[in-house]
Design a protein around this motif. Structure first.
Motif, PDB file in Angstrom:
ATOM      1  N   SER A   1       2.467  -5.689   2.705  1.00 49.82           N
ATOM      2  CA  SER A   1       1.116  -6.740   2.579  1.00 49.82           C
ATOM      3  C   SER A   1       1.454  -7.548   3.193  1.00 49.82           C
ATOM      4  O   SER A   1       2.261  -9.055   2.770  1.00 49.82           O
ATOM      5  CB  SER A   1       0.532  -6.973   0.715  1.00 49.82           C
TER       6      SER A   1
ATOM      7  N   ARG B   1       2.393  -0.350  -1.164  1.00 49.79           N
ATOM      8  CA  ARG B   1       1.373  -0.733  -0.167  1.00 49.79           C
ATOM      9  C   ARG B   1       0.507   0.050  -0.791  1.00 49.79           C
ATOM     10  O   ARG B   1      -0.734  -0.747  -1.044  1.00 49.79           O
ATOM     11  CB  ARG B   1       1.383  -0.098   1.331  1.00 49.79           C
TER      12      ARG B   1
ATOM     13  N   GLU C   1       0.065  -2.237  -4.105  1.00 49.87           N
ATOM     14  CA  GLU C   1      -0.205  -4.226  -3.315  1.00 49.87           C
ATOM     15  C   GLU C   1      -1.656  -4.067  -3.573  1.00 49.87           C
ATOM     16  O   GLU C   1      -2.947  -5.315  -3.880  1.00 49.87           O
ATOM     17  CB  GLU C   1       0.271  -4.490  -2.527  1.00 49.87           C
TER      18      GLU C   1
END
Length: 129
Positions: free
Chosen positions: A32, A82, A85
């Motif tokens: 991120s 990901r 996040e």
């Protein structure tokens, strides 16, 4: 070049009646861009830049290729982390590279499920998660 590392590691564990599996856990900046402000704050090395592009994923690609060549199961945690996040769940601490407890728990569960699923395969193949 990870080829010789994976080849030697596989031979070593097989001598001990074990099976090699490789898991890639990415650096927080590969998961991120939200950590960039903290890199700038805590890292004296200079200006932060995004590490989300493909050019910064070469380590995982090298590991994946070596694992495929030597038929070693491979799990890349990048996309899973990901996704968390992107949903607003912070997986790493702001001030260093360590993951938070929830990320370690998630990663442990993913690794266990990967191990359980790949241990039932007759021929080990690289598995991307």
């Amino acid at each position: 070049d990870m080829m010789s590392v994976i080849e030697h590691a596989k031979r070593f564990v097989e001598k001990h009646d074990a099976r090699l599996m490789v898991v890639h856990i990415p650096y927080k900046g590969q998961v991120s861009d939200s950590y960039l402000e903290y890199v700038e704050q805590y890292d004296e090395a200079g200006e932060p830049e995004s590490l989300m592009s493909d050019e910064y994923q070469v380590h995982a690609g090298s590991l994946r290729a070596a694992c495929q060549r030597f038929e070693v199961p491979f799990l890349d945690m990048t996309e899973v982390l990901r996704q968390y996040e992107a949903s607003g769940q912070r997986m790493y601490w702001n001030y260093d590279e360590h993951m938070r407890a929830s990320a370690y728990s998630l990663t442990g569960e993913e690794i266990f499920n990967f191990w359980r699923n790949s241990s039932s395969l007759k021929t080990d193949k690289s598995i991307e998660h």
